[in-house]
Design a protein around this motif. Sequence first.
Motif, PDB file in Angstrom:
ATOM      1  N   TYR A  32     -14.912  21.411   7.930  1.00  0.00           N
ATOM      2  CA  TYR A  32     -16.255  21.595   8.448  1.00  0.00           C
ATOM      3  C   TYR A  32     -16.575  20.679   9.615  1.00  0.00           C
ATOM      4  CZ  TYR A  32     -17.020  24.027   4.027  1.00  0.00           C
ATOM      5  OH  TYR A  32     -16.933  24.893   2.961  1.00  0.00           O
ATOM      6  N   VAL A  33     -17.350  21.211  10.537  1.00  0.00           N
ATOM      7  CA  VAL A  33     -18.069  20.380  11.497  1.00  0.00           C
ATOM      8  C   VAL A  33     -19.220  19.738  10.728  1.00  0.00           C
ATOM      9  CG1 VAL A  33     -19.527  20.392  13.562  1.00  0.00           C
ATOM     10  CG2 VAL A  33     -17.490  21.862  13.443  1.00  0.00           C
ATOM     11  N   GLY A  35     -22.734  17.369  10.990  1.00  0.00           N
ATOM     12  CA  GLY A  35     -23.774  16.818  11.845  1.00  0.00           C
ATOM     13  C   GLY A  35     -24.702  15.900  11.070  1.00  0.00           C
ATOM     14  N   TYR A  50     -22.842  15.014  16.028  1.00  0.00           N
ATOM     15  CA  TYR A  50     -21.908  15.802  15.236  1.00  0.00           C
ATOM     16  C   TYR A  50     -20.491  15.347  15.507  1.00  0.00           C
ATOM     17  CZ  TYR A  50     -20.974  18.858  19.334  1.00  0.00           C
ATOM     18  OH  TYR A  50     -20.632  19.359  20.565  1.00  0.00           O
ATOM     19  N   ILE A  52     -16.332  16.947  15.031  1.00  0.00           N
ATOM     20  CA  ILE A  52     -15.540  18.130  14.692  1.00  0.00           C
ATOM     21  C   ILE A  52     -14.628  17.844  13.505  1.00  0.00           C
ATOM     22  CG2 ILE A  52     -15.641  18.904  17.084  1.00  0.00           C
ATOM     23  CD1 ILE A  52     -12.634  18.211  17.306  1.00  0.00           C
ATOM     24  N   GLU A  53     -13.976  18.867  13.036  1.00  0.00           N
ATOM     25  CA  GLU A  53     -13.210  18.780  11.795  1.00  0.00           C
ATOM     26  C   GLU A  53     -12.160  17.664  11.806  1.00  0.00           C
ATOM     27  OE1 GLU A  53     -13.905  21.454  13.581  1.00  0.00           O
ATOM     28  OE2 GLU A  53     -14.064  23.260  12.342  1.00  0.00           O
ATOM     29  N   SER A  57     -13.367  14.709  18.366  1.00  0.00           N
ATOM     30  CA  SER A  57     -14.462  14.859  19.325  1.00  0.00           C
ATOM     31  C   SER A  57     -15.795  14.687  18.620  1.00  0.00           C
ATOM     32  CB  SER A  57     -14.381  16.244  19.980  1.00  0.00           C
ATOM     33  OG  SER A  57     -15.446  16.437  20.885  1.00  0.00           O
ATOM     34  N   THR A  58     -16.708  14.010  19.316  1.00  0.00           N
ATOM     35  CA  THR A  58     -18.059  13.811  18.800  1.00  0.00           C
ATOM     36  C   THR A  58     -19.061  14.043  19.922  1.00  0.00           C
ATOM     37  OG1 THR A  58     -18.150  11.449  19.335  1.00  0.00           O
ATOM     38  CG2 THR A  58     -17.218  12.046  17.203  1.00  0.00           C
ATOM     39  N   THR A 103     -19.261  23.957  16.818  1.00  0.00           N
ATOM     40  CA  THR A 103     -20.202  22.859  16.891  1.00  0.00           C
ATOM     41  C   THR A 103     -21.581  23.394  17.271  1.00  0.00           C
ATOM     42  OG1 THR A 103     -19.658  22.445  19.210  1.00  0.00           O
ATOM     43  CG2 THR A 103     -18.408  21.221  17.554  1.00  0.00           C
ATOM     44  N   SER A 104     -22.592  22.645  16.901  1.00  0.00           N
ATOM     45  CA  SER A 104     -23.962  23.036  17.240  1.00  0.00           C
ATOM     46  C   SER A 104     -24.872  21.830  17.109  1.00  0.00           C
ATOM     47  CB  SER A 104     -24.448  24.158  16.329  1.00  0.00           C
ATOM     48  OG  SER A 104     -25.803  24.467  16.585  1.00  0.00           O
ATOM     49  N   TYR A 110     -26.596  25.149  10.702  1.00  0.00           N
ATOM     50  CA  TYR A 110     -25.858  24.453   9.645  1.00  0.00           C
ATOM     51  C   TYR A 110     -26.155  25.073   8.285  1.00  0.00           C
ATOM     52  CZ  TYR A 110     -24.148  21.026  12.914  1.00  0.00           C
ATOM     53  OH  TYR A 110     -23.480  20.418  13.962  1.00  0.00           O
TER      54      TYR A 110
END
Length: 123
Positions: A32-33, A35, A50, A52-53, A57-58, A103-104, A110
């Motif tokens: 899961y991503v 946040g 957020y 990423i899995e 990356s953030t 991502t969002s 979510y």
Amino acid sequence: QVQLEESGGGLVQAGGSLRLSCAASGRALSNYVVGWFRQAPGKEREFVAYIIESGASTFSADSVKGRFTISRDNAKNTVYLQMNSLKPEDTAVYYCAARRMFTSIQVNDYEYWGQGTQVFVSS
């Protein structure tokens, strides 16, 4: 589905630090991503950061950039939010949330949410 539980909130003076944790159960959080969001009294819930899995990356909101750091330990099924140089305006209930694949920064994107942990920053 995945269940999320936040911890680590509390009362801190301005300029202080806290580390929030988001522990997952039910399924591997690595899928899961994740946040972090926050909601202050009388305000809408807003995006904080957020990750990423893989954790490679953030992305963070401008209001916390340079002060807050999101990270994850997939072996522990946990995501963290390190909060430094806290300000009174950071006072809010902090929530972690999870979604698959994309991502969002939007609350409504979510699927899974924790119950939240209160952070209060005194001046």
